[in-house]
Design an enzyme around this catalytic site. Sequence first.
Site, PDB file in Angstrom:
ATOM      1  N   SER A 142       0.845  -1.192   0.000  1.00 35.09           N
ATOM      2  CA  SER A 142       0.000   0.000   0.000  1.00 35.09           C
ATOM      3  C   SER A 142       0.883   1.245   0.000  1.00 35.09           C
ATOM      4  O   SER A 142       2.067   1.180   0.370  1.00 35.09           O
ATOM      5  CB  SER A 142      -0.886   0.017   1.256  1.00 35.09           C
ATOM      6  OG  SER A 142      -1.524   1.263   1.439  1.00 35.09           O
ATOM      7  N   TYR A 155      -3.245  -0.155  10.451  1.00 38.39           N
ATOM      8  CA  TYR A 155      -3.200  -0.569   9.041  1.00 38.39           C
ATOM      9  C   TYR A 155      -1.841  -0.202   8.435  1.00 38.39           C
ATOM     10  O   TYR A 155      -1.224  -1.004   7.720  1.00 38.39           O
ATOM     11  CB  TYR A 155      -4.329   0.113   8.265  1.00 38.39           C
ATOM     12  CG  TYR A 155      -4.360  -0.204   6.785  1.00 38.39           C
ATOM     13  CD1 TYR A 155      -5.004  -1.349   6.312  1.00 38.39           C
ATOM     14  CD2 TYR A 155      -3.753   0.641   5.858  1.00 38.39           C
ATOM     15  CE1 TYR A 155      -5.040  -1.632   4.953  1.00 38.39           C
ATOM     16  CE2 TYR A 155      -3.781   0.358   4.502  1.00 38.39           C
ATOM     17  CZ  TYR A 155      -4.428  -0.779   4.051  1.00 38.39           C
ATOM     18  OH  TYR A 155      -4.456  -1.067   2.698  1.00 38.39           O
TER      19      TYR A 155
END
Length: 251
Positions: A142, A155
């Site tokens: 990500s 996250y």
Amino acid sequence: MSIQLFSLKGKRALVTGSSQGIGYALAEGLAGAGAEIVLNGRDEAKLQAAAQSLGVKHTLAFDATDHEAVRNAVDGFEAEIGAIDILVNNAGMQHRAPLEDFPADAFERLLKTNISTVFNVSQAAARHMIKRGAGKIVNVASVQTALARPGIAPYTATKGAVGNLTKGMATDWAKYGLQCNAIAPGYFDTPLNAALVADPAFSAWLEKRTPAGRWGKVEELVGACIFLSSDASSFVNGHVLYVDGGITASL
């Protein structure tokens, strides 16, 4: 001749979390490059619907957070159907909350879903790839592998771990003929980001923050995945390829 470097004809690819979103798009793109696709998910109904939509004959339903279930599923598929040449670790989840109020159980779920799945499925598949002396593993990292944003610190930690686990895989397994790399998407219009896409203020911020000036489209991840899954990346190992419209390049 050079275009053949990107051909996946004769290869079989397992894509985890591929009944929707990025996983579905990557499965469709790899199929377009010639690969035989194996779809994975936990929801059998959604998995079958995706398989029918894509015209895919192989599905492998397992919970990627369950180490034993993963190994049994992968070993069983290899024995009954054949080799998994390419693994795309796409399964993941998000949970948004201020760090000081972040629920401990949500933190544990993020660890299991975003990190343990990559370890579980990669280990199961790599044991067979190592015996064959070849294999491709593509982890979905990500933009949060490199950057943080308020409300998603756990996250961010998990995706940072995916980046470093990718480097570790390459360090351990390159000598056996495996290439282990990661794609790091920026902000894409997916079910995982539905709440952000629906927020006009966030979209306006994102358009200003991203040099490309827009959300990414999931099909724009396909080229990177084909590259990392093909012979074109035969000497690329431990790399995190950012597909983010320039967001990590700019303040």
